[in-house]
Enzyme design. Sequence first.
Site, short mmCIF file in Angstrom:
data_model
loop_
_atom_site.label_atom_id
_atom_site.label_comp_id
_atom_site.label_asym_id
_atom_site.label_seq_id
_atom_site.Cartn_x
_atom_site.Cartn_y
_atom_site.Cartn_z
CE1 TYR A 10 -27.53 2.40 9.88
CE2 TYR A 10 -26.17 4.33 9.40
CZ TYR A 10 -26.29 3.01 9.79
OH TYR A 10 -25.15 2.29 10.08
CG HIS A 14 -17.67 0.13 16.46
ND1 HIS A 14 -18.88 -0.18 17.03
CD2 HIS A 14 -17.74 -0.28 15.16
CE1 HIS A 14 -19.65 -0.74 16.13
NE2 HIS A 14 -18.99 -0.83 14.99
CG ASN A 35 -20.45 6.29 9.36
OD1 ASN A 35 -21.60 6.39 9.00
ND2 ASN A 35 -19.77 5.18 9.19
NE ARG A 60 22.68 5.05 -20.69
CZ ARG A 60 22.15 4.07 -21.45
NH1 ARG A 60 21.23 4.35 -22.36
NH2 ARG A 60 22.54 2.82 -21.30
#
Length: 515
Positions: free
Chosen positions: A51, A81, A193, A293
């Site tokens: 891949y 991208h 990635n 407080r």
Amino acid sequence: MIQIGQSTLSLEDFAELVIKHKEVALDKAAMDKVKANFEFLKKFSSNKLIYGINTGFGPMAQYKVSEENILQLQYNLIRSHSSGSGKLMPPQLSRALMVARLNSFMQAYSGVHSEVIELLQAMINHDICPCIYEHGGVGASGDLVQLAHLGLVLIGEGEVQFEGGVYPTIEIFNRFNIKPLSIHIREGLAIINGTSAMTGIGLINIIQAKKLLNWAVLFSAMINEVVQAFDDHYSHELNIVKHHKGQNAVATTMREILKDSKMIRDRSEHLYNPDNLDQEVFEDKVQEYYSLRCVTQVLGPIYDTIAQAENVLVNELNSVNDNPVIDHVNHNIFHGGNFHGDYVSLEMDKLKIAITKLSMLCERQLNYLLNNKLNQKLPPFVNLGVLGFNFGMQGMQFTATSTVAENQTMSFPMYVHSIPNNNDNQDIVSMGCNAALMTKRVIDNSFEVLAIHLVTILQAIDYIECHDRLASVSMSLYDRVRPIFPKFVEDKAPYKNMALVKDFLENSDNIIAVK
């Protein structure tokens, strides 16, 4: 220099590199592993279907890419991208992203050529910051869009931020004789990635959140001085019976700050006096309002949330957040989802909620000081001028209130806001970079609120004329900030001085720290 690759980077190491601009050194043994990892991938990938090397990406992975196109495939990935929009990230965030990506590569599981690592080192050391846009990442296959803009710069394209300007990348590279990256096998996929954008931004958020907490504890101590509160609500004895680290750390710090204050009262010397029993209505408050407080109970969980976020994000910083993982030790390649940003996204949402609550506490303390009916010690709006004619802190309260309201609205979590995309390949996403950027905005807003809060405390100190009775820590802060925002009686536009106070709070290092 800070050496990368030799050991785990801490948050302090990260701050030295990103905020103080220490230079990066590369550990030789780690670089040898990077080179061995690359050589293994080069041999292993021959005649195999892997891949992102000879396949398409994401839902297009079923398409084989021909041998002559496998390097061009990586360039196509980076360029396609680089589609971010919105505001440019500040250079500090781009630097943080580069440090995080470099440290991930130095784990030697990404199969990248050493050229990528040396190029990132050169950019960090010359403070050349890629132009990266806020909008684009969904944080599932990593910070794809943000990291693609890093990749675009690495191959010599796009733009960089340098010395306050924006320039074509190649112009700045040429100035330093830097050679753009040449793709060797899978550098395009390896660069984009990962979770390095959300991690880098997230670590900056944690550094700044710690500052906010330290200031909030100090301001809470100072407001207790101004109103001459009793000391038991931050005592060891009261807090130790509640078994939370954060609560007790906050209480310990308040005791340290107030140990030499001449304003804080001992309950046994005042309310436990038998003469008080003759009164039907006590002039002294038996207990303070919750915003004074319950400081340890409100800020304690925020301390614990910051600590948890630091632990998770430092783990992410030192992790392999790539896919696939190239394992040259076991002679295999593993496909999975280490790029998924859920760890970071969830911690950023928790941190965002915690800091919003911190800003809410400070706003309530501010309101207490400004409302004379509540504090019964100060004029309305801590107005040191003529009531009705002058306005004191009245105008600045509007800014604090509206900014806290914005924080509250932004506190809805991104972590549960998954929208499937990528042809439903990314059917559940983290929105981690969005979460980190929204948290940054909440943190930035909170510094604005705390700046207004601090100026109000200083005005109250001047009205009561108690400077010489303050704790030494409180007195020191007063003396440091008053030249930035002087005491005022007559009305004048405060926005420029307020911006200087905010800058002081964001950038001061010598704060008494909650430990």
